[in-house]
Design an enzyme around this catalytic site. Structure first.
Site, PDB file in Angstrom:
ATOM      1  CE  LYS A   1      -4.278  -0.241   0.753  1.00  0.00           C
ATOM      2  NZ  LYS A   1      -5.117  -0.897  -0.244  1.00  0.00           N
TER       3      LYS A   1
ATOM      4  CB  THR B   1      -2.154  -3.651  -0.497  1.00  0.00           C
ATOM      5  OG1 THR B   1      -3.486  -3.412  -0.944  1.00  0.00           O
ATOM      6  CG2 THR B   1      -1.369  -4.355  -1.582  1.00  0.00           C
ATOM      7  CG  ASP B   2      -7.599  -3.267   3.605  1.00  0.00           C
ATOM      8  OD1 ASP B   2      -7.798  -2.054   3.369  1.00  0.00           O
ATOM      9  OD2 ASP B   2      -8.144  -3.878   4.543  1.00  0.00           O
TER      10      ASP B   2
ATOM     11  CG  PHE C   1     -19.522  19.342  12.408  1.00  0.00           C
ATOM     12  CD1 PHE C   1     -19.839  20.678  12.189  1.00  0.00           C
ATOM     13  CD2 PHE C   1     -20.052  18.393  11.541  1.00  0.00           C
ATOM     14  CE1 PHE C   1     -20.653  21.068  11.124  1.00  0.00           C
ATOM     15  CE2 PHE C   1     -20.870  18.768  10.475  1.00  0.00           C
ATOM     16  CZ  PHE C   1     -21.165  20.110  10.267  1.00  0.00           C
TER      17      PHE C   1
ATOM     18  NE  ARG D   1     -14.748  19.261  13.423  1.00  0.00           N
ATOM     19  CZ  ARG D   1     -15.394  19.687  12.358  1.00  0.00           C
ATOM     20  NH1 ARG D   1     -15.843  18.848  11.455  1.00  0.00           N
ATOM     21  NH2 ARG D   1     -15.600  20.982  12.180  1.00  0.00           N
TER      22      ARG D   1
ATOM     23  CD  GLN E   1     -19.555  25.718   7.787  1.00  0.00           C
ATOM     24  OE1 GLN E   1     -18.869  25.102   8.607  1.00  0.00           O
ATOM     25  NE2 GLN E   1     -20.391  25.099   6.970  1.00  0.00           N
TER      26      GLN E   1
ATOM     27  CG  ASN F   1     -13.316  20.293   7.286  1.00  0.00           C
ATOM     28  OD1 ASN F   1     -12.309  19.988   7.918  1.00  0.00           O
ATOM     29  ND2 ASN F   1     -14.541  20.166   7.772  1.00  0.00           N
TER      30      ASN F   1
ATOM     31  CG  HIS G   1     -12.836  15.816   5.833  1.00  0.00           C
ATOM     32  ND1 HIS G   1     -13.664  16.598   6.609  1.00  0.00           N
ATOM     33  CD2 HIS G   1     -13.231  16.019   4.554  1.00  0.00           C
ATOM     34  CE1 HIS G   1     -14.532  17.228   5.845  1.00  0.00           C
ATOM     35  NE2 HIS G   1     -14.289  16.901   4.582  1.00  0.00           N
TER      36      HIS G   1
HETATM   37  O1  LIG Z   1     -16.981  22.329  10.123  1.00  0.00           O
HETATM   38  C1  LIG Z   1     -17.692  21.654   9.358  1.00  0.00           C
HETATM   39  N1  LIG Z   1     -18.655  22.271   8.622  1.00  0.00           N
HETATM   40  C2  LIG Z   1     -19.474  21.600   7.769  1.00  0.00           C
HETATM   41  O2  LIG Z   1     -20.355  22.204   7.096  1.00  0.00           O
HETATM   42  C3  LIG Z   1     -19.285  20.209   7.678  1.00  0.00           C
HETATM   43  N2  LIG Z   1     -19.899  19.236   6.943  1.00  0.00           N
HETATM   44  C4  LIG Z   1     -19.303  18.073   7.251  1.00  0.00           C
HETATM   45  O3  LIG Z   1     -19.595  16.960   6.736  1.00  0.00           O
HETATM   46  N3  LIG Z   1     -18.320  18.254   8.171  1.00  0.00           N
HETATM   47  C5  LIG Z   1     -18.288  19.584   8.447  1.00  0.00           C
HETATM   48  N4  LIG Z   1     -17.510  20.319   9.274  1.00  0.00           N
END
Ligand SMILES: O=c1[nH]c(=O)c2[nH]c(=O)[nH]c2[nH]1
Length: 313
Positions: free
Chosen positions: A12, A57-58, A159, A176, A236, A262, A264
């Site tokens: 991987k 590989t996973d 969130f 998070r 936001q 964002n 993630h």
């Molecule tokens: O801070 C966030 N705003 C979002 O609008 C959003 N949407 C999402 O799936 N995660 C997040 N996180």
């Protein structure tokens, strides 16, 4: 025409793992991309399709996350050596394991209290400027900005409470990682003046131009400080805190536009291996990403920063 199998390897590539170590309020991070290439007695899978000697590989990817949890990441070399030894000694068919690691360096964002959980990625950002002079109207527009300023908070981000429809699967979270790449463009109120009054010298009659370098540094500092110091319920909300701090503390700035992907970080699921994950091991996904964009204006100012300047796709 007869053929023979030559050198071959598999594994991987580019597993993106972020390991957070929490020492009370002071967090430490290691951010890695790990690529594994295994080779050995693997002819059969190519020649007949038998997978009897193939460790998926996973599995190699899962091992990266599990080792990050169990042993931490003392250094890229130590982590890579542990993985390589594991594969070669664990599977008869694997004779050689090559583990490549890229580590991304982060610096702490200075905060008023003890430095804790806010980081800025080293050496990725670009400063931008765009100046337009409309000679007929005698109008100037000066836009300053930056792009690629990547930042991370390892806590103080939640969130939840969002709309849910039949396609919503995202779990609510009270803690998070919040990471983004700041792309910003701000507009100065300067009218072309040289601070020496009128007199038909072709420049505006108003205030002298700002110290552009100093203004840029201060604005960058406010963006970083607001990111680090905002307890975030959404990206936001963090965006608005960053934009308003830049405008409120920047007397010569009337408007700022921010485009914040964002970035993630998903908690790695270590339950199948009997391991917990108390916000320690994350998978850093590069795409798709949420994209949060907005303009923040001084009250009464007109929006004029073009959206395209900061827009990601
Ligand atoms: O801070 C966030 N705003 C979002 O609008 C959003 N949407 C999402 O799936 N995660 C997040 N996180």
């Amino acid at each position: 025409m007869p053929t023979v199998l030559g050198q071959n390897q598999y594994g991987k590539a580019e597993t993106r793992v972020v390991r957070v170590t929490r020492d009370g309020p002071v967090h430490h991070i290691r951010d890695l991309s790990v690529s594994i290439a295994l080779s050995g007695t693997m002819d059969e899978v190519h020649l007949s399709g038998s997978n009897a000697r193939v460790l998926p590989t996973d599995t190699t990817k899962n091992t990266v996350f599990a080792f990050a949890k169990e042993y931490g990441v003392a250094s890229p070399e130590e982590f890579a050596a542990r993985l390589a030894r594991h594969f070669v000694t664990g599977q008869e068919s694997i004779r050689t394991a090559r583990v490549r690691v890229e580590e991304y360096a982060w610096d702490r964002i200075p905060t008023p209290g003890p430095a804790g959980h806010s980081f800025v990625r080293r050496g990725r950002e670009t400063r931008t400027a765009q100046v337009t002079f409309d000679g007929a109207g005698g109008r100037w527009q000066v836009l300053s900005g930056l792009k690629g300023l990547t930042v991370m908070n390892t806590t103080d981000s939640e969130f939840h409470g969002y709309v849910k429809d039949r396609y919503t699967t995202l779990p609510e979270t009270r803690d998070r990682i919040l990471a983004t790449e700041v792309n910003a463009c701000w507009r100065h109120a300067w009218d072309g003046g040289d601070g020496e009054g009128g007199g038909g010298d072709g420049v505006g009659d108003g205030a002298a131009p700002p110290d552009w370098d100093g203004s840029w540094e201060r604005t960058r500092g406010h963006l970083l400080a607001a990111f680090a110091e905002t307890y975030s319920l959404s990206l936001q909300q963090t965006l608005y805190a960053m934009g308003s701090r830049a405008v409120e503390h920047g007397p010569g700035i009337d408007e700022i536009r921010l485009s914040l992907p964002n970035k993630h970080h998903f908690l790695a699921d270590l339950k199948p291996f009997g391991l917990g994950n108390d916000n320690e091991v994350y998978y850093a996904a590069d795409r798709p990403y949420g994209l949060i964009e907005a303009t923040v204006l001084r009250d009464g100012a007109e929006a004029a920063v073009p959206q395209e300047l900061t827009n990601l796709p």
